[in-house]
Write a protein that holds these residues in place. Structure first.
Motif, PDB file in Angstrom:
ATOM      1  N   ASP A   1       0.816  -1.208   0.000  1.00  0.00           N
ATOM      2  CA  ASP A   1       0.000   0.000   0.000  1.00  0.00           C
ATOM      3  C   ASP A   1       0.854   1.264   0.000  1.00  0.00           C
ATOM      4  OD1 ASP A   1       1.058  -0.207   2.494  1.00  0.00           O
ATOM      5  OD2 ASP A   1      -0.823   0.052   3.591  1.00  0.00           O
ATOM      6  N   GLY A   2       2.117   1.135  -0.387  1.00  0.00           N
ATOM      7  CA  GLY A   2       3.000   2.288  -0.436  1.00  0.00           C
ATOM      8  C   GLY A   2       2.889   3.034  -1.757  1.00  0.00           C
ATOM      9  N   PRO A   3       3.709   4.054  -1.950  1.00  0.00           N
ATOM     10  CA  PRO A   3       3.665   4.830  -3.201  1.00  0.00           C
ATOM     11  C   PRO A   3       4.184   4.014  -4.380  1.00  0.00           C
ATOM     12  CG  PRO A   3       5.500   5.539  -1.828  1.00  0.00           C
ATOM     13  CD  PRO A   3       4.705   4.576  -1.001  1.00  0.00           C
ATOM     14  N   VAL A   4       3.534   4.162  -5.523  1.00  0.00           N
ATOM     15  CA  VAL A   4       3.919   3.448  -6.739  1.00  0.00           C
ATOM     16  C   VAL A   4       4.057   4.450  -7.882  1.00  0.00           C
ATOM     17  CG1 VAL A   4       2.830   1.275  -6.072  1.00  0.00           C
ATOM     18  CG2 VAL A   4       1.500   2.986  -7.308  1.00  0.00           C
TER      19      VAL A   4
ATOM     20  N   VAL B   1      10.436   4.323 -36.004  1.00  0.00           N
ATOM     21  CA  VAL B   1      10.540   3.593 -34.736  1.00  0.00           C
ATOM     22  C   VAL B   1      11.427   4.335 -33.741  1.00  0.00           C
ATOM     23  CG1 VAL B   1      11.546   1.539 -33.692  1.00  0.00           C
ATOM     24  CG2 VAL B   1       9.967   1.301 -35.587  1.00  0.00           C
ATOM     25  N   ILE B   2      12.588   4.784 -34.170  1.00  0.00           N
ATOM     26  CA  ILE B   2      13.495   5.462 -33.233  1.00  0.00           C
ATOM     27  C   ILE B   2      12.914   6.800 -32.763  1.00  0.00           C
ATOM     28  CG2 ILE B   2      15.768   6.524 -32.999  1.00  0.00           C
ATOM     29  CD1 ILE B   2      16.903   4.314 -34.710  1.00  0.00           C
ATOM     30  N   PRO B   3      12.435   7.687 -33.660  1.00  0.00           N
ATOM     31  CA  PRO B   3      11.809   8.922 -33.147  1.00  0.00           C
ATOM     32  C   PRO B   3      10.594   8.651 -32.262  1.00  0.00           C
ATOM     33  CG  PRO B   3      12.304   9.133 -35.482  1.00  0.00           C
ATOM     34  CD  PRO B   3      12.517   7.703 -35.132  1.00  0.00           C
ATOM     35  N   SER B   4       9.800   7.654 -32.616  1.00  0.00           N
ATOM     36  CA  SER B   4       8.629   7.344 -31.795  1.00  0.00           C
ATOM     37  C   SER B   4       9.036   6.806 -30.429  1.00  0.00           C
ATOM     38  CB  SER B   4       7.743   6.323 -32.519  1.00  0.00           C
ATOM     39  OG  SER B   4       7.268   6.841 -33.741  1.00  0.00           O
ATOM     40  N   SER B   5      10.112   6.042 -30.378  1.00  0.00           N
ATOM     41  CA  SER B   5      10.593   5.538 -29.087  1.00  0.00           C
ATOM     42  C   SER B   5      11.061   6.688 -28.198  1.00  0.00           C
ATOM     43  CB  SER B   5      11.733   4.539 -29.306  1.00  0.00           C
ATOM     44  OG  SER B   5      11.301   3.437 -30.079  1.00  0.00           O
ATOM     45  N   ILE B   6      11.800   7.631 -28.784  1.00  0.00           N
ATOM     46  CA  ILE B   6      12.248   8.793 -28.008  1.00  0.00           C
ATOM     47  C   ILE B   6      11.046   9.608 -27.537  1.00  0.00           C
ATOM     48  CG2 ILE B   6      13.581  10.930 -28.129  1.00  0.00           C
ATOM     49  CD1 ILE B   6      15.399   9.537 -30.169  1.00  0.00           C
ATOM     50  N   PHE B   7      10.078   9.792 -28.419  1.00  0.00           N
ATOM     51  CA  PHE B   7       8.867  10.533 -28.052  1.00  0.00           C
ATOM     52  C   PHE B   7       8.134   9.848 -26.904  1.00  0.00           C
ATOM     53  CE2 PHE B   7       4.238  10.696 -28.558  1.00  0.00           C
ATOM     54  CZ  PHE B   7       4.004  12.048 -28.383  1.00  0.00           C
ATOM     55  N   MET B   8       7.993   8.525 -26.981  1.00  0.00           N
ATOM     56  CA  MET B   8       7.263   7.805 -25.940  1.00  0.00           C
ATOM     57  C   MET B   8       8.012   7.843 -24.619  1.00  0.00           C
ATOM     58  SD  MET B   8       4.401   6.363 -25.597  1.00  0.00           S
ATOM     59  CE  MET B   8       4.228   6.941 -23.924  1.00  0.00           C
ATOM     60  N   LEU B   9       9.330   7.776 -24.666  1.00  0.00           N
ATOM     61  CA  LEU B   9      10.116   7.862 -23.438  1.00  0.00           C
ATOM     62  C   LEU B   9       9.950   9.237 -22.789  1.00  0.00           C
ATOM     63  CD1 LEU B   9      12.132   6.327 -21.649  1.00  0.00           C
ATOM     64  CD2 LEU B   9      13.970   7.324 -23.018  1.00  0.00           C
ATOM     65  N   CYS B  10       9.920  10.283 -23.603  1.00  0.00           N
ATOM     66  CA  CYS B  10       9.707  11.632 -23.058  1.00  0.00           C
ATOM     67  C   CYS B  10       8.316  11.758 -22.447  1.00  0.00           C
ATOM     68  CB  CYS B  10       9.909  12.670 -24.161  1.00  0.00           C
ATOM     69  SG  CYS B  10      11.595  12.786 -24.797  1.00  0.00           S
ATOM     70  N   VAL B  11       7.301  11.230 -23.133  1.00  0.00           N
ATOM     71  CA  VAL B  11       5.938  11.280 -22.597  1.00  0.00           C
ATOM     72  C   VAL B  11       5.864  10.546 -21.264  1.00  0.00           C
ATOM     73  CG1 VAL B  11       3.578  10.461 -22.985  1.00  0.00           C
ATOM     74  CG2 VAL B  11       4.827  11.588 -24.829  1.00  0.00           C
ATOM     75  N   HIS B  12       6.511   9.410 -21.191  1.00  0.00           N
ATOM     76  CA  HIS B  12       6.492   8.629 -19.947  1.00  0.00           C
ATOM     77  C   HIS B  12       7.116   9.406 -18.797  1.00  0.00           C
ATOM     78  CE1 HIS B  12       7.356   5.633 -16.948  1.00  0.00           C
ATOM     79  NE2 HIS B  12       8.647   5.645 -17.221  1.00  0.00           N
TER      80      HIS B  12
ATOM     81  N   ALA C   1       6.798  12.581 -13.896  1.00  0.00           N
ATOM     82  CA  ALA C   1       7.092  13.796 -13.136  1.00  0.00           C
ATOM     83  C   ALA C   1       5.815  14.454 -12.620  1.00  0.00           C
ATOM     84  CB  ALA C   1       7.880  14.776 -14.003  1.00  0.00           C
ATOM     85  N   MET C   2       4.718  14.274 -13.349  1.00  0.00           N
ATOM     86  CA  MET C   2       3.434  14.830 -12.923  1.00  0.00           C
ATOM     87  C   MET C   2       2.655  13.872 -12.027  1.00  0.00           C
ATOM     88  SD  MET C   2       2.323  16.449 -16.613  1.00  0.00           S
ATOM     89  CE  MET C   2       0.746  17.044 -16.010  1.00  0.00           C
ATOM     90  N   SER C   3       3.270  12.731 -11.686  1.00  0.00           N
ATOM     91  CA  SER C   3       2.643  11.717 -10.819  1.00  0.00           C
ATOM     92  C   SER C   3       1.329  11.212 -11.410  1.00  0.00           C
ATOM     93  CB  SER C   3       2.414  12.278  -9.409  1.00  0.00           C
ATOM     94  OG  SER C   3       3.642  12.664  -8.822  1.00  0.00           O
TER      95      SER C   3
ATOM     96  N   GLU D   1      -4.792   9.376 -18.466  1.00  0.00           N
ATOM     97  CA  GLU D   1      -3.855  10.485 -18.285  1.00  0.00           C
ATOM     98  C   GLU D   1      -2.663  10.348 -19.223  1.00  0.00           C
ATOM     99  OE1 GLU D   1      -4.728  11.422 -13.558  1.00  0.00           O
ATOM    100  OE2 GLU D   1      -3.269   9.889 -14.135  1.00  0.00           O
ATOM    101  N   TYR D   2      -2.183   9.128 -19.401  1.00  0.00           N
ATOM    102  CA  TYR D   2      -1.087   8.918 -20.357  1.00  0.00           C
ATOM    103  C   TYR D   2      -1.543   9.234 -21.778  1.00  0.00           C
ATOM    104  CZ  TYR D   2       2.874   7.080 -17.749  1.00  0.00           C
ATOM    105  OH  TYR D   2       3.979   6.962 -16.946  1.00  0.00           O
ATOM    106  N   ALA D   3      -2.784   8.862 -22.109  1.00  0.00           N
ATOM    107  CA  ALA D   3      -3.300   9.167 -23.443  1.00  0.00           C
ATOM    108  C   ALA D   3      -3.407  10.675 -23.654  1.00  0.00           C
ATOM    109  CB  ALA D   3      -4.659   8.496 -23.634  1.00  0.00           C
ATOM    110  N   ALA D   4      -3.879  11.388 -22.638  1.00  0.00           N
ATOM    111  CA  ALA D   4      -4.002  12.843 -22.773  1.00  0.00           C
ATOM    112  C   ALA D   4      -2.635  13.499 -22.929  1.00  0.00           C
ATOM    113  CB  ALA D   4      -4.731  13.412 -21.555  1.00  0.00           C
ATOM    114  N   ILE D   5      -1.668  13.066 -22.129  1.00  0.00           N
ATOM    115  CA  ILE D   5      -0.327  13.648 -22.232  1.00  0.00           C
ATOM    116  C   ILE D   5       0.298  13.313 -23.580  1.00  0.00           C
ATOM    117  CG2 ILE D   5       1.996  13.582 -21.247  1.00  0.00           C
ATOM    118  CD1 ILE D   5       0.695  13.113 -18.525  1.00  0.00           C
ATOM    119  N   GLY D   6       0.120  12.071 -24.047  1.00  0.00           N
ATOM    120  CA  GLY D   6       0.654  11.702 -25.353  1.00  0.00           C
ATOM    121  C   GLY D   6       0.020  12.488 -26.483  1.00  0.00           C
ATOM    122  N   GLY D   7      -1.300  12.686 -26.420  1.00  0.00           N
ATOM    123  CA  GLY D   7      -1.963  13.459 -27.467  1.00  0.00           C
ATOM    124  C   GLY D   7      -1.513  14.907 -27.492  1.00  0.00           C
TER     125      GLY D   7
END
Length: 328
Positions: free
Chosen positions: A159-162, A223-234, A239-241, A247-253
């Motif tokens: 039940d700790g932070p994840v 593939v490589i630009p999309s991987s970098i983009f997805m890593l940045c989105v993640h 960082a926004m918890s 929420e991931y879909a909204a940030i990615g869009g």
């Protein structure tokens, strides 16, 4: 300790990337045969039999690898991804050795072409481990077991932070979405293409080659630009918890929309890609969250101290004033 379950549904999901790669390779083989030997183009029944045979070999090898990992009590998704790559490479080698294919790869391309089914097998193995689920290992019951021992151990809870995990496989799957969406576009041109050729057999070949060619080209360039983009989105979402798929879909869009807006300043014609890019970014974010999973927030790093007097809090008076040593 847990084991990955036996799941036909997960096996079918794991075969999807392998089926796509096998279909693309067969289309290129048919197109090459149409150019070099038009009269020797195989019949549709033969193509279907070869495709079914390749998929049956892939399924058998993938399930065999799953059984081996169960025997070794290994359930990590990394192990299943590596297993899928090894089994797909072995299946490809057997197909090359026994000529279970439409055309042999050209000289110097056997290993290069084999990378495609190997990567697809790694994704397939990861998907099997993801969708099959886990089951606890059954403990052996013997006479020596204590009579008052609990029959089933209580489940482990936390039940700790994840936070959302950083998943290489999740990034790879999400990075393929631009390729998949771009490949769907040529299918809208198939009816026009069929009417544009007097020879319908040639039209069928081109109707199959164009989507396959689009898939290969988009995979190489995106593939490589999309991987970098997805890593940045993640990392932005982390960082926004944020942890939910929405929420991931909204940030990615929003991130994809911002990237295209920057490109529009250079090439205004790219404004037509604003909505497709936002949709693709949202799908990528949701897919990544679906496959990444959660992990506990790591504990602070241990401090290596050589002076015990320095182990005081930030608001301790000694942090705000200096001690004085009077010299003689």
């Amino acid at each position: 300790m847990y084991l990955v379950k036996n799941s036909p549904r997960a096996l079918l999901a794991a075969l999807i990337p392998l089926a796509i790669v096998e279909a693309v390779l067969m289309v290129f083989a048919i197109a090459g045969g149409q150019v070099t030997d038009p009269a020797g183009t195989p019949a549709p029944d033969k193509i279907l039999v070869l495709f079914a045979g390749r998929m049956a070999i892939n399924a058998a090898f993938l399930f065999a690898g799953h059984v081996v990992l169960r025997q070794w009590t290994i359930s990590s998704r990394l192990a299943y991804g590596l297993m899928g790559g090894v089994m797909a490479a072995a299946s490809y080698a057997i197909a090359i050795r026994n000529h279970i294919q439409l055309a042999a790869p050209g000289d110097g391309t056997v290993v290069t072409i084999g990378l495609l089914p190997t990567i697809a097998g790694m994704i397939g193995g990861f998907l099997y481990g993801q969708f099959a689920g886990l089951s606890p290992v059954a403990r052996a019951t013997g006479v020596a077991a204590a009579a008052d021992a609990p029959a089933v151990s209580p489940p482990i809870v936390f039940d700790g932070p994840v936070r959302v995990r950083t998943s290489i496989a999740g990034i790879a799957i999400a990075a393929l979405m631009p390729t998949v969406l771009a490949t769907l576009l040529p299918y809208t041109l198939v009816p026009l293409l069929m009417n544009g050729f007097a020879d319908k057999s040639t039209a069928h070949i081109f109707a199959a080659v164009i989507p396959a060619q689009t898939f290969m080209v988009m995979m190489v360039i995106s593939v490589i630009p999309s991987s970098i983009f997805m890593l940045c989105v993640h990392h932005v979402a982390r960082a926004m918890s944020r942890r939910s798929a929405w929420e991931y879909a909204a940030i990615g869009g929003v991130a994809a929309l911002a990237c295209v807006l920057l490109l529009v300043l250079v090439l205004p014609i790219l404004a037509a890609l604003l909505v497709p890019a936002a949709f693709c970014g949202a799908v990528m974010g949701a897919l990544y969250r679906r496959f990444a999973g959660l992990e506990p927030v790591p504990l602070p790093e241990a401090v290596i101290a050589t002076d015990p007097n320095a182990l005081v809090g930030a608001d301790h008076p000694s942090r705000r004033q200096h001690g004085v040593i009077l010299s003689n």
